[in-house]
Design an enzyme around this catalytic site. Structure first.
Site, PDB file in Angstrom:
ATOM      1  N   SER A   6       0.791  -1.234   0.000  1.00 12.60           N
ATOM      2  CA  SER A   6       0.000   0.000   0.000  1.00 12.60           C
ATOM      3  C   SER A   6       0.822   1.284   0.000  1.00 12.60           C
ATOM      4  CB  SER A   6      -0.957   0.010   1.198  1.00 12.60           C
ATOM      5  OG  SER A   6      -2.104  -0.759   0.924  1.00 12.60           O
ATOM      6  N   LYS A  38       0.049   3.783  -2.709  1.00  7.21           N
ATOM      7  CA  LYS A  38      -0.933   4.875  -2.612  1.00  7.21           C
ATOM      8  C   LYS A  38      -0.266   6.250  -2.547  1.00  7.21           C
ATOM      9  CE  LYS A  38      -4.645   2.141  -0.454  1.00  7.21           C
ATOM     10  NZ  LYS A  38      -4.024   0.825  -0.276  1.00  7.21           N
ATOM     11  N   SER A  81      -6.011   3.807   4.254  1.00  6.87           N
ATOM     12  CA  SER A  81      -5.511   2.873   3.238  1.00  6.87           C
ATOM     13  C   SER A  81      -6.674   2.246   2.473  1.00  6.87           C
ATOM     14  CB  SER A  81      -4.644   1.778   3.879  1.00  6.87           C
ATOM     15  OG  SER A  81      -3.800   1.191   2.908  1.00  6.87           O
TER      16      SER A  81
END
Length: 535
Positions: free
Chosen positions: A167, A170, A366
């Site tokens: 993640s 991102k 997230s």
């Protein structure tokens, strides 16, 4: 000036002359009655009309007038201050007693001090080497550290090698969408008149935060029920005959390449479509993981049909909605006195929170669904298909525009769920350092959503152990985390003990640590930077 509720003082008295007074305690107003001065005097002046009256009659008159005036005062006391001022004039404003101005002290005194000594590569190595050797993160670990003030590289351990970023992807999604759409851009969900009378087309605008009703998954989201209310007003109360869905804004597959089997069923993400409510959740208030609709667009369409009183006949996969017509006469609906809007006429529209707020939510929580939706906005802004491939290509192009090495990026989605993603630690660190430097104003707001160690987002419950190795990072680490089975990652900024701001990234692949131990190992590395002056 008169006041309705404050401690009385000399300025609360409206003095017209000396004489008997009437006071209304609850209004804190005192009024003097000068024309009754002679009512209680032993020798009233001869010019007064009641000078020849007996003392008893004068006292009786005084009592009657006092009673009447008390009632008047009670009425006046309830007036607003401005009205009383117009009646009797404003009370004089007291002149405050002010001593000489003190000499001003320094503003942001810390900035006037000599800047902290620059950290050195040797100092950072001395701080990190023993920690990295003991974390148990495995051998496939890449680390990069940069001094934000100078851009100097302070640590590089396999930093130019490509790793699965999870993640931390991102961060790239956030930076590229802010660079292309800007922080104030909003996603619009609309409804237009269909090609047939009585047909309403619900047009997905790529806003996964759209709420089905008053209770939504995202604060401040646009609402489907409010869009339905607009449509009903536009149709004059006539019940639509059918709802058609236009989900053509997004293209390609709804699930990303390289996603683990069962990732959608596990509730970490929904099938990605241009139309959904509450991130595809079945229950809006449930966090992540959460049960999701298998066809979020169809679920949203059926809810919309219910809200506008249409039959639950919803069609997906249709051609795009007809274009907005030029001004002209609408086509009458057969059997209805209502003149149906021309095909393409806008019947209603609602807009998402600003892009900056969407980025904040994506980073703090997230949020995988929101990340994929925003990656497609990068594709649309660069005239690419709003698909996984189009978004990845567009994000690489924007990285190049930002002066970053796009050849160190190999993304296939915007959320980081795919194991086919690849990023280098140096690219992530360079991106974080660029954002922190302030050289690109459109990106400056990205740090608003970055989790703070022990305080917010995905770091809220980390760095807190009283005797843990990560305790030094509490409150001074702001970073995006990433976790897949066997993959642990973190990238962000940390303030050192000397007040120096460092950008860092740490990507660990093939780690065998249990899920509860891997985050603590990453925290220990970030905390080692927080503890040191690194000189």
């Amino acid at each position: 000036m008169l006041s309705d509720r404050r401690t009385p003082d000399a300025d609360d008295t409206v003095s017209l002359a000396a004489g008997p007074v009437i006071t209304r305690p609850d209004a804190e107003v005192t009024v003097v009655l000068p024309f009754l001065r002679g009512a209680t005097a032993s020798s009233p002046p001869a010019w007064l009309p009641w000078s020849g009256w007996s003392r008893r009659n004068r006292l009786l008159l005084a009592a009657l007038l006092a009673t009447a005036l008390a009632g008047a005062v009670a009425l006046i006391a309830g007036w607003p201050p401005a009205a009383l001022e117009r009646l009797v004039g404003a009370a004089p404003t007291p002149t405050p007693s002010v001593g000489p101005e003190p000499a001003p002290g320094p503003v942001l005194a810390a900035l006037a001090q000599p800047p902290a000594a620059a950290p050195t590569a040797a100092g950072v190595n001395a701080a990190l080497a023993p920690v990295l050797a003991s974390t148990g993160l495995g051998t496939a670990v890449g680390v990069s550290v940069v001094d934000v003030a100078t851009g100097a590289e302070l640590y590089d351990a396999a930093g130019d090698r490509a790793y699965i970023p999870a993640s931390t992807t991102k961060l790239v999604t956030a930076a590229t969408v802010l660079a292309t759409r800007g922080p104030s851009y909003r996603l619009r969900t609309t409804a237009v008149a269909g090609v047939r009378p009585g047909e309403v087309v619900l047009v997905g605008g790529g806003d996964p935060t759209l709420a089905a009703g008053a209770v939504g998954a995202y604060a401040g989201a646009a609402r489907l029920d409010r869009l339905a209310a607009q449509v009903s007003r536009s149709l004059g109360g006539v019940r639509p005959s059918r709802v058609v869905l236009d989900v053509s804004l997004f293209a390609g597959e709804q699930q990303g390449p390289g996603w683990d089997a069962g990732i959608v069923a596990g509730g970490h993400v929904a099938p990605i479509t241009a139309l959904m409510t509450d991130g595809g959740r079945l229950r809006p208030r449930q966090g992540s993981p959460a049960a999701r609709h298998t066809a979020p667009d169809l679920a949203a369409g059926r809810r919309f049909a219910q809200l506008i009183g249409a039959p639950p006949t919803v069609v997906t996969g249709t051609a795009p909605a007809p274009p907005v017509p030029a001004p002209g006469n609408p086509v009458p609906a057969p059997g209805s006195p209502f003149a149906a809007p021309a095909p393409g006429t806008l019947l209603g529209a609602v807009a998402s929170p600003p892009m900056q707020r969407l980025v904040d939510i994506m980073l703090a929580d997230s949020d995988n669904v929101l990340a994929e939706a925003l990656a497609r906005q990068v594709a649309l802004a660069r005239d690419q298909p709003a698909s996984y491939a189009g978004a990845s290509s567009a994000m690489d192009a924007v990285l190049t525009e930002l002066g970053l090495p796009a050849d160190e990026s190999g993304l296939v989605d915007g959320s980081g769920l795919s194991r086919s993603n690849a990023l280098t630690p140096t690219l992530l660190t360079d991106l974080v350092a660029l954002i922190a430097s302030g050289r690109t104003p459109a990106l400056s707001g990205l740090f608003n959503g970055l989790p703070v160690a022990g305080w917010s987002g995905t770091l809220e419950d980390r760095f807190r152990a009283p005797s843990g190795a990560g305790r030094a990072g509490l409150g001074v680490v702001r970073a995006k985390t990433g976790t897949l089975s066997g993959v642990s990652a973190m990238a962000g900024v940390v303030t050192t003990a000397d007040g120096r701001l460092l950008a860092f990234s740490l990507l660990a692949n093939d780690t065998t640590l249990p899920p509860y131990e891997a985050p603590a190992a990453l925290d220990a590395v970030a905390a080692a930077l927080a503890r040191c002056g690194c000189r």
